[in-house]
Scaffold this active site. Structure first.
Site, PDB file in Angstrom:
ATOM      1  CD  GLU A 115     -37.605 -28.237 -75.859  1.00  0.00           C
ATOM      2  OE1 GLU A 115     -37.885 -27.402 -74.990  1.00  0.00           O
ATOM      3  OE2 GLU A 115     -38.110 -28.240 -76.995  1.00  0.00           O
ATOM      4  CE  LYS A 133     -37.560 -22.804 -74.708  1.00  0.00           C
ATOM      5  NZ  LYS A 133     -38.640 -23.749 -75.049  1.00  0.00           N
ATOM      6  CB  CYS A 174     -37.968 -25.526 -78.443  1.00  0.00           C
ATOM      7  SG  CYS A 174     -39.594 -25.948 -79.143  1.00  0.00           S
TER       8      CYS A 174
END
Length: 523
Positions: A261, A331, A384
């Protein structure tokens, strides 16, 4: 004590802090305002726990110290202060409704675990260092998460160690023997039983491997380096060179390359723009039938919101000299204050902004779900922060759903924000529990942090590990998934059980108070 029990410290006797907290809340807190005193005790304990566990959050504000440095100390204090409110509420409710006798440690564990689940879900949630994650992922005790999830493991953890707080020592003339130690003896047996189940799972599970090879690229790039004047070109060329590096003699070329990322400090729009110098390089980066996954921000259009920005996982593939973008995963769980600003109007008025200052912040995508892009085996994408959340994919997988179940997990992360702190190691441990819960291997990629292969039992494979501040590539053969775990087939039955225990004791406590306050002639 509880904070140093968590990885990477791992001083497990610190778990006796649960017994100490139970004992402290049952002391005479005075008659003036015992509830307020109890709340402060719980809050202070929670503040210390989260401050030790999350002090690294200040590091993110020091990346651009000139702009955000003034926020580092307030952030490092306000985050634990906010999360500690759950511990303060726990302390008050425990004092008011705890039953009499040794059974009260069960109420203690149920209430604490219920509020841990609430902390992980409410206001977008922040389930950092739940009690179940005290056990190092891949250890025998961590395997219990395959049956009950990390929250269920947390319930057992608190239950076992809080039992020490209800020990009662009788005088010899009372002749009660070990009666005052009944709860502890039962919990010692429970601990041994859980350990035996976990060790049996480790000893009897055979990990088999597919023929799919993945290359993880970790260039050891700090967050501040990405924004230097000449940083972009050097970083981009580094990723390209490491991706094109020939494998070891006799080893196959990777089928898939993974960049982390935030690998590059540009949007994918600019990366692939027709007039950019990077687009021709990207088009010629891959070998035939080879694929690339990387994280980048990009513009998008939403019919309701108009032009927006996404933090995305992007999958591309080369096929017969044609370079194709196979798909995007946007995300779902964004980082508050990092990727978006909650209560934006109020907080902007006092000068607060999100750390990733792109447009008005990112817009979340649809709930996390397994995806299939090109020839890449079906996988569950986690970007993440998403790796710390149990069951972002809410599907319940059984043997009948084998084609819908992902084969593995891809976790791309930007742990460069954490710097050389305990944050990357904690993040890796928390993410590894997703492998245990789902019975799936995970390939993890960060620019500098902890990258490598986590097997379906939650163990980071040492030969694939790239630690914090390491630079290199790892060509990884992806293991096959294990059969669907009991947890992945049932999800939240343990949290439901904990909630039922909580409601049972509340109901009993309220009814007992009604009975005690009712005059004899009305009973």
């Amino acid at each position: 004590m509880l904070a140093i029990a968590q990885p990477p410290f791992g001083i497990l006797p610190g778990l006796l802090g649960y017994a100490l907290l139970l004992w402290a809340l049952e002391r005479d807190l005075g008659t003036k305002n015992p509830n307020r005193t109890a709340f402060f005790m719980g809050w202070l304990a929670g503040f210390a726990y989260f401050f030790v566990g999350c002090f690294w959050v200040a590091e993110a504000f020091l990346v651009d110290a000139e702009t955000y440095g003034w926020m580092a100390i307030p952030a490092a204090a306000l985050l634990p202060a906010g999360m500690a409110l759950f511990w303060g509420l726990f302390a008050v409710v425990y004092r008011r409704f705890a039953p009499k006798g040794q059974i009260r440690f069960l109420w203690f564990a149920a209430l604490f675990s219920l509020l841990e689940m609430v902390r992980g879900m409410i206001f977008t949630g922040f389930p950092w260092n739940p009690s179940g994650a005290t056990w190092r992922a891949g250890s025998a005790m961590s395997q219990i998460a395959a049956y009950v999830g990390v929250y269920g493991l947390g319930f057992f953890t608190v239950l076992i160690f809080a039992s020490v707080g209800v020990i009662r020592r009788y005088r010899a003339e009372e002749g009660r023997g070990l009666q005052g130690y009944t709860a502890v003896l039962a919990m010692v047996l429970t601990l041994c039983g859980l350990f035996a189940v976990g060790q049996y799972r480790l000893n009897t599970t055979t990990i088999t491997y597919s023929d799919y090879v993945v290359r993880v690229v970790q260039p050891n790039v700090g967050q501040a380096a990405k924004w230097s004047r000449n940083g972009f070109k050097a970083i981009f060329n580094d990723y390209v060179a490491m991706s094109r590096q020939a494998p070891a003699p006799g080893k196959p070329w990777p089928d898939l390359i993974i960049w982390p990322e935030g690998a590059l400090p540009v949007s994918s729009d600019d990366l692939f723009a027709d007039d950019s110098w990077t687009a021709p390089v990207m088009v010629n980066l891959l070998r035939d039938k080879q694929a690339l996954i990387f994280g980048a921000y990009r513009s998008d259009y939403d019919p309701k919101l108009g032009n927006i920005w996404r933090n995305s996982l992007i999958a591309v593939q080369q096929h017969e000299k044609v370079f194709e973008i196979q798909g995007y995963y946007n995300k779902y769980k964004l980082v508050p204050f990092g990727e978006f600003l909650p209560f934006e109007d109020a907080l902007e008025s006092i000068g607060l902004t999100e750390l990733v200052h792109i447009g008005d912040g990112f817009t979340p995508g649809k709930r996390t779900h397994p995806v299939t892009y090109g020839s890449i085996p079906r996988f569950l994408p986690l970007i993440c922060f998403e790796g710390i959340f149990p069951s972002l994919d809410m599907s319940a997988y059984t043997s009948a759903d084998v084609r819908l179940r992902p084969k593995w997990i891809v976790n791309i992360s930007n742990d460069a924000w954490f710097g050389p702190t305990t944050g990357p190691q904690q993040h890796m441990n928390l993410a590894s529990f997703r492998s245990i819960e789902e019975g799936l291997p995970m390939v993890r990629s960060t620019p500098t942090g902890v990258s490598g292969l986590i097997d379906p039992l939650g163990r980071m494979m040492p030969q694939t590990r790239l630690g914090s501040q390491d630079r290199g590539i790892r060509d990884i053969v992806v293991p096959n998934p294990l059969p669907a775990t009991p947890y992945s087939a049932s999800r939240f039955w343990i949290p439901s059980l904990v909630a039922c225990i909580f409601l049972f004791f509340v109901t009993v406590g309220l009814l007992s108070r009604v009975v005690l306050r009712t005059p004899d002639n009305l009973r």
